[in-house]
Design an enzyme around this catalytic site. Structure first.
Site, PDB file in Angstrom:
ATOM      1  CB  SER A  36      -0.959  -0.052   1.187  1.00 25.73           C
ATOM      2  OG  SER A  36      -1.999   0.887   1.059  1.00 25.73           O
ATOM      3  CG  ASP A 125      -6.961  -4.143  -2.307  1.00 27.13           C
ATOM      4  OD1 ASP A 125      -7.640  -3.186  -1.908  1.00 27.13           O
ATOM      5  OD2 ASP A 125      -5.722  -4.198  -2.177  1.00 27.13           O
ATOM      6  CG  HIS A 157      -5.531  -2.748   1.133  1.00 20.62           C
ATOM      7  ND1 HIS A 157      -5.027  -2.432  -0.105  1.00 20.62           N
ATOM      8  CD2 HIS A 157      -4.961  -1.876   2.008  1.00 20.62           C
ATOM      9  CE1 HIS A 157      -4.200  -1.412   0.007  1.00 20.62           C
ATOM     10  NE2 HIS A 157      -4.132  -1.057   1.287  1.00 20.62           N
TER      11      HIS A 157
END
Length: 328
Positions: A36, A125, A157
């Site tokens: 991320s 996700d 995620h």
């Protein structure tokens, strides 16, 4: 009566934490990965220092300079793009990277042709769109780098592991998902070019080190924690090893989830058999009006500096100083 030196003594004790060991690590052939915001950070480090950083792994992150210094662009164009807020085109991002290289703000982009870039996005996700991760692939492909994109695993995620974390499709703290898929191992094998199978059990040492001395004396001023982590296989005490840098994601630093990421992300067993030192820098939440980072993310939109994506980026400079120490 209060001791007038108490505060000074406490501050000195904190700053006196152990520095990184000098391990005579290879200064070149560095690899980096992240999740991320850590994925964005990994790309920024690789592009800025592409002469030394030759491989990058990106899990649910996006392309270089995607946010262009704008939190709005970061949240919309670079996470959940739509018709009115599209992901910036590869052509635009390539032109920006080339311009920065011409100005000496990042290494020459010709280096990117020899890079290995591995990307991952889970089908479950809901935080980052597949189009964002595809844009990383397209950015590196524009430079004829070696690229690979994995987009067929039912992951939420987070950091994707072989046997640790939440159910595979779930997105929740500690943002690690058990998908029977060793993302750390797969990405290392790709960006290194080859890899030996992982050790059955870790044999190295996980060290805490003082990040303050590498951040100009004020790690928290750039939203970095006072303490970082380093994994050192036994062989790297006597052999010259390469360094892999692993950036956690938002709300995933030790201040939020303890040592779960640095112990369970999956890198350490591979490090043992592939002569890798693994550096785990740590970011923290900050609520200052000057450095506002409420989720403990790495800076990929400019909360520390307008130069957050270049060699002048405060967080990137701190990490590179860590590498310099390891190479001593």
């Amino acid at each position: 009566m209060k001791n007038p030196f108490a505060a000074l003594l406490v501050a000195s004790a904190v700053h006196a934490a152990e520095p990184l060991p000098a391990l005579h690590a290879s200064p070149d052939g560095v690899t980096v990965s992240g999740v991320s915001s850590g994925g964005y950070m990994a790309v920024q480090l690789q592009v800025a220092y592409s002469a030394r950083v030759t491989g990058v792994g990106v899990i649910a992150g996006g392309p270089y300079y995607c946010a262009q210094g704008s939190l709005f662009t970061a949240l919309y164009n670079c996470m959940k793009p739509g018709p009115w807020t599209p992901v910036p085109s590869p052509e635009f991002l390539v032109s920006e990277a080339n311009a920065l290289a011409s100005a000496g703000a990042v290494d020459a982009t010709v280096n990117l042709a020899r890079a290995h870039a591995w990307m991952f996005i889970g089908t479950q996700d809901r935080t980052v769109s597949p189009a964002v991760v595809e844009a990383v692939r397209d950015f590196y492909a524009s430079y004829k780098a070696s690229v690979a994109l994995v987009a067929d695993k039912p992951a939420g995620h987070g950091m994707v592991t072989e046997r640790y974390g939440n159910a595979c499709g779930r997105t929740a703290s500690p943002y690690m998902v058990d998908c029977d898929y060793d993302a750390a191992g797969v990405l290392l094998a790709f960006i290194l070019g080859h890899a030996q199978p992982p050790a059955a059990k870790e044999s190295g040492e996980l060290l805490r080190f003082d990040q303050i001395r590498y951040a100009g004396g004020d790690a928290r001023g750039i939203a970095m924690d006072d303490t970082g982590f380093l994994y050192v296989p036994p062989r790297c005490r006597t052999e010259r090893c390469h360094v892999h840098i692993a950036f956690h994601g938002c709300r995933q630093g030790a201040a939020d989830i303890g040592e779960r990421y640095v112990r369970e992300a999956g890198y350490n067993r591979w490090a043992d058999t592939n002569a890798l030192i693994v550096l785990y820098p740590q970011a923290i939440r900050r609520y200052s009006p000057f450095v506002f980072n409420p989720r403990g993310c790495w800076d990929w939109w400019g909360y520390t500096s307008a130069n957050y994506h270049t060699k002048d980026a405060p967080q990137l400079r701190a990490v590179m100083k860590m590498l310099e120490r390891l190479a001593e």
